[in-house]
Each structure stands twice: as C-alpha cells, then as structure tokens.
Design a protein around this motif. Sequence first.
Motif, PDB file in Angstrom:
ATOM      1  N   GLY A  42     -34.125 -48.809  90.161  1.00 57.50           N
ATOM      2  CA  GLY A  42     -34.964 -47.441  90.475  1.00 57.50           C
ATOM      3  C   GLY A  42     -35.244 -47.059  89.107  1.00 57.50           C
ATOM      4  N   LEU A  43     -36.598 -46.720  88.961  1.00 55.00           N
ATOM      5  CA  LEU A  43     -37.198 -46.205  87.691  1.00 55.00           C
ATOM      6  C   LEU A  43     -37.835 -44.766  87.745  1.00 55.00           C
ATOM      7  N   GLY A  44     -37.383 -43.778  87.093  1.00 56.85           N
ATOM      8  CA  GLY A  44     -38.137 -42.360  87.056  1.00 56.85           C
ATOM      9  C   GLY A  44     -37.165 -41.642  88.107  1.00 56.85           C
ATOM     10  N   GLY A  45     -37.764 -40.376  87.972  1.00 59.52           N
ATOM     11  CA  GLY A  45     -37.234 -39.480  89.119  1.00 59.52           C
ATOM     12  C   GLY A  45     -37.066 -39.871  90.597  1.00 59.52           C
ATOM     13  N   ILE A  46     -38.511 -40.190  90.794  1.00 58.88           N
ATOM     14  CA  ILE A  46     -38.694 -40.410  92.420  1.00 58.88           C
ATOM     15  C   ILE A  46     -38.122 -41.960  92.872  1.00 58.88           C
TER      16      ILE A  46
END
Length: 360
Positions: free
Chosen positions: A6-10
Amino acid sequence: MKIYIGLGGIGCRVLQDYSDSLRDKTNKEFFYVDSDRASAAYQKADDYYIVSGLSCGSSMMRRIGYNSMIYELFVGKADSYFSKVRVAKNVELVFVVSSFGGFGSAAVFPVLDYLESIVWKELVSCEVIAFNENAYKRLIPKAVNEQFESNTLEFVHELLMREQSANLPDYYDLYKAFNPICSSFLIDTASIAIGDFWKCIDLAKSDMSQLDCKKNYYVKPPTTDKPVFISYSTKDQKIADMIVDELMRNNIEPWISSKDMVEGSYPKQIMQALRKASVFLVLVSKNATNSGHVKNEVDRAFNRIKDGMIIIPFIIDEFELDDELSYYLCRQEMISGTKPPLQERIRFLVDRIQSIISNF
C-alpha cells in the motif's frame, strides 16, 4: 508468495481494510509506505515505513513524493523494511494506490522498480490497482478536483510509458527481464463507497477490467498541427464559431475547445494545443475578463512569445480591460470587431492571420 504494497494515505488505508477482512493470511505479506503527515497520526507506526522529511504538500505535488521515495531507496533506508521480500519465492506483487494524490501515485514507480530488482528471478506477476478521484468529487473544492485529475493523468501517462516498454526489440530482453509488464487497473470509484474500495482487491482480472477507466484519461496527441489557437469565453461561442467558419473557408484549421476537446484532462489538452500553435487569437470581451480559463491561456501564450508566437486580441465588445489582461495585451496589435458589420471585421481578422501564417 503474494506481496501487497500500500502506498500513500488512501492506498495504505484500503490495503489495511483488505488485510483486516482476511481470515487466512497464509502466503501473504503486507507492506505499507507513506509520508509523515498522511500516516503518523492514525496508523500503526511499527507496521509502516514512514518516509522522512515530508512535512507538507506531498498530497498535491507528485514530484515531492517521487523524489523523496527515490532518495530513501537510493541510500538504502528501506532495505531492512523489505528484507522479507528478498527471500520470497514465486512472488506476485500487488500495489494498491490512489491515482490522484501526490505521494502514493508517484512513489509506486520507484518502489516497483526497487522490488522488481530484488525478486526479478522469482517474479511471477505484477499488478497495480489504483483508485481515481471520482468518489471524492462531491467532498472537495473544484480547484482541488482539477489538481487531482491532473495527477491522475500524469499517473496514467507513466503507466502507459511503462507498458510501451514491452514493445522494445528482442535485443532489449535483459531490460524486459528487469521491467516486466504490469497489469494495471484504474478503478472508477464513482459508484463505489469509499469504505468498500478494499473489495476490489483480488477480484478476477476480467472483473477488474470492467471497472478499469484508464481510457477516460488518455489524451490523444493532435494528429495535425493546428496553427491557430482560439481562446474565448463560452458565452461568446456564437462569434467564435463565426471566426472558425471563416478560417476553415480559407483552409486554416484552428484549435478551439468546443470542437477539439476530447476525453481527458482539460489543462493538458490546452497545453498541447498551445505548443503546436503559432498564432494565439483571443476574443477580448467583458465575458473574457471574467473567465479564469481565458486568463490562464493568455498567460501561457504570453510566455511563448519568446518562441515566436503571435498574439492577436480581437475586441468584440466595448469595455475597459482589467489590469490583468491589460498587462498581457497592451503591447499586442489589437483588431476591433465592435463596428458593424461584424462579418467584414472577421474577414479582415482572418486575412491578417493568413498573412502571418504564410510568413512562417
């Protein structure tokens, strides 16, 4: 082994929701990479790799996320975090990101390259699952939406460039071995509840393809050079159409948004057309002074004067220029269309444009 990143906030939140939904996590590993401000306040810090030094702005400026991630990987800061990947066998990589943010959608490419270089001999497949901005459009201001759409367009363009590497000649086999083709899916979130994004992970590729909306963000390059760019307020559409008709009668094909705009990013298509044009025709009116798009286009055209662009202001009603347009247009040759008959003034305008084009 299936490895989820998973990459980034969302991207991290969606992957966390997916992980929490699983009863059996056998042969699955989960990694989460994000920036300080996006994750530190609400995530489990020990499960995450937090990129240092990103105090603000990463959600809007993709280059910040990209450069920061490159640095972290280059100096080896992430090596220990991804140590399990080094010993994995029969690896399936799955990246989960949002397409529209700054950090995740930019960081996916350096992280992908990094992990592929670690497990390229064991790499079975690679998949990028991205979620677009549609679910958020009703929640955030229009200006932010436009920035998010622009980010998505850049992201899709980068995916296309990567996929095109598959068409390299045979003697680039080594390059292909290190950079295998990814299956990439851009999920249209318009009809998906934000809390249900995680349900899209591990869908069959056929089902994923039904949700894929990358084509909505493709911008086709102009097939022919259009030497005249017409900038105008849509409230002056009738006069703009009269000018287009007269130009076409004289075998001059202009670029005008009402006819030439296709699916994709409005700003990018404007910039492409401006780069191709040699004459910038702006319809100057009270409506134009109230149009942010017209002023943006005039600003971009003004910056191309050094490249030889000719700016022609065509005044179509009586009014006083505001300070902003006065600054850009005060030294340009203005042509008045306020005195009737209008059609004669348009013919004079087109003759002037034709003379300019013939001298290029």
